[in-house]
Design an enzyme around this catalytic site. Structure first.
Site, PDB file in Angstrom:
ATOM      1  N   SER A 295       0.848  -1.187   0.000  1.00 56.94           N
ATOM      2  CA  SER A 295       0.000   0.000   0.000  1.00 56.94           C
ATOM      3  C   SER A 295       0.884   1.238   0.000  1.00 56.94           C
ATOM      4  CB  SER A 295      -0.893  -0.004   1.245  1.00 56.94           C
ATOM      5  OG  SER A 295      -1.467   1.271   1.460  1.00 56.94           O
ATOM      6  N   LYS A 301       0.097  -3.591   5.089  1.00 56.85           N
ATOM      7  CA  LYS A 301      -0.820  -4.303   4.194  1.00 56.85           C
ATOM      8  C   LYS A 301      -0.097  -5.117   3.124  1.00 56.85           C
ATOM      9  CE  LYS A 301      -4.846  -3.042   3.053  1.00 56.85           C
ATOM     10  NZ  LYS A 301      -5.912  -2.405   2.256  1.00 56.85           N
ATOM     11  N   ARG A 334     -23.163  -4.432 -46.110  1.00 54.70           N
ATOM     12  CA  ARG A 334     -21.947  -4.002 -45.404  1.00 54.70           C
ATOM     13  C   ARG A 334     -22.346  -2.821 -44.534  1.00 54.70           C
ATOM     14  NH1 ARG A 334     -17.299  -4.613 -48.593  1.00 54.70           N
ATOM     15  NH2 ARG A 334     -16.108  -3.523 -46.981  1.00 54.70           N
TER      16      ARG A 334
END
Length: 474
Positions: A295, A301, A334
């Site tokens: 983090s 973390k 087309r």
């Protein structure tokens, strides 16, 4: 303060900075602009080889075109910018390719793109790109399946809390969860293989009648159109198309659908991993790699980044696939706009799905399962996770309604008092009249209430001792 990009950085259009799930993965190169250009060259050279095979283009001209046509001889950036003048990249590509061939053999240059049209070349090139991306994706899915089979076998009877609507429900096993993931991956693998086998060439000429091919062939016979399609399919290795599909966009829609299913299958795994990796759950962790999951603000973390990347792809691919389905509303013979709208969403489907598959390999081969934490979490509700079992045993003795009411009251009382369900039930005369303390203890053991989970794992992986064959990436 305004920052100026260097010319080198400014020339990098999309390096994956905002799409890390596919940044640097093999599929990224397989669906790059350079890969599409190479596929367009292959489509053109395959066409002239097919025409030469049928005797409607001189062999010498075909050989000269094949020899001269090299992607590195074409300016990719110039072609991209030239496409703004024609709304597709093939017009400028054919002009540039013709010039390259003419520099080597002016006579052979007359046979470049003979009787063809832009959509024939780009659609065929697209199928070649899809096929090559599919090879990479299937290889990764095979590796995912092998990892999941190992997890399912290893944790066939590893008990854990089954959760419904986010709450503890009844016990299950991690092996059964992994077997469910395996089922999804195997199905995604089957769908990608079926798609690859059906990818068709495109050959319709200006408006789907192949008239230009026939005219340039100088009336070679009633079956020439069929023979040309077959020869083109042979040269490309793609399937022959029953009809030109300029405005019948099944191959494109099918590709989007397969990518969406694949991404969703892997996304299901990802969200489960995220849930099980929560701090308060802690039952699985992603592979530990130095620096990964860090983090920018919180040093402690280690975020589940692989699952996050996969989930991000799974949330995007269905939306891109929806564009491909919308583009099936192609007017006339087309389309002006519907065909053009497909190109980038299709590429995104392929590279996001491919990136997710490649990321899933690392996630699943390195996933750590904490069986002790799973067992500990089973006790978080103090035995309430097996209240269904106790109610089922008491139903013949007390009646269904009374047994259910008893377990509901007991569960609420245990939660309110912060005690175990066993303590509350052991004080209930309705229970002690019929069950001994030992019997009640056995009933409340969550490891003894796994239902058919181990057997279901065996079914999914082909038996407890029999390996499941995995198809090759071909």
């Amino acid at each position: 303060m305004t920052f100026q990009l260097s010319p080198e950085l400014a020339a990098v259009v999309d390096s994956g900075l905002l799409s890390p799930v596919r940044a640097g993965t093999p599929v990224e190169a397989a669906v790059s602009d350079a890969a599409w250009l190479a596929a367009m060259v292959e489509a053109e050279t395959a066409l002239v080889r097919a025409q030469a095979r049928l005797g409607t283009v001189p062999e010498s001209a075909a050989a000269a075109i094949v020899e001269a046509a090299r992607p590195e001889r074409l300016d990719l950036v110039a072609l991209a910018r030239a496409s703004r003048e024609t709304a597709n990249p093939v017009v400028g590509f054919v002009k540039a390719l013709t010039a390259v061939v003419a520099a080597e053999d002016p006579a052979a240059a007359e046979y470049v793109h003979r009787g063809s049209t832009s959509q024939d070349i780009l659609d065929t090139a697209t199928m070649l790109v899809v096929r090559r991306a599919g090879v990479l994706i299937r290889a990764d899915l095979d590796r995912c399946a092998a990892a999941l089979e190992r997890l399912a076998r290893t944790h066939r009877a590893t008990p854990m809390a089954g959760r419904t609507l986010t709450l503890h429900a009844v016990p299950t096993t991690f092996g059964l969860k992994a077997a469910g993931w395996l089922h999804l991956v195997t199905e995604a693998r089957r769908r990608t293989a079926a798609l690859a086998a059906a990818l068709p060439v495109e050959l319709g000429g200006a408006a789907g009648t192949l008239a230009g091919y026939l005219e340039h062939a100088n009336n070679p016979g009633d079956d020439y159109a069929d023979r040309l399609v077959e020869a083109y399919a042979h040269e490309t290795g793609l399937a022959p198309a029953t009809l030109p599909w300029h405005v019948l966009r099944t191959p494109i829609a099918d590709t989007g659908a397969v990518c969406a299913f694949l991404a969703a299958a892997l996304g299901k795994i990802a969200v489960d991993v995220q849930s099980l990796a929560r701090t308060e759950v802690g039952e699985v962790t992603e592979p530990a790699v130095a620096g990964r999951g860090a983090s920018s603000a919180m040093p402690h973390k280690r975020n589940p980044v692989l699952a996050t990347l996969i989930r991000s792809a799974a949330l995007q691919v269905p939306q891109h696939a929806a564009v491909l389905y919308g583009a099936m509303l192609a007017e006339d013979e087309r389309s002006g706009g519907a065909w053009h709208a497909e190109w980038q969403p299709l590429r995104e489907c392929l590279r996001l799905a491919g990136g997710a598959a490649h990321t899933a390999v690392e996630l699943l081969t390195g996933l750590t399962v904490d069986a002790d934490r799973m067992r500990a979490n089973l006790d978080l509700t103090g035995g309430q996770i097996v209240s269904e079992r106790v109610a089922a045993v008491l139903t013949p003795l007390l009646g269904k309604a009374q047994a259910r009411a008893l377990l509901t009251r007991a569960s609420h009382e245990a939660a309110d008092r912060g005690t175990s369900l066993a303590e509350v039930l052991s004080a209930a005369p309705e229970v002690t009249r019929h069950l001994t303390a030992a019997e009640l203890e056995e009933l409340l053991d969550p490891t003894r209430y796994l239902g058919a989970a181990p057997g279901l794992v065996d079914r999914a992986v082909g038996g407890p001792d029999r390996a499941v064959p995995h198809r090759s990436a071909a």
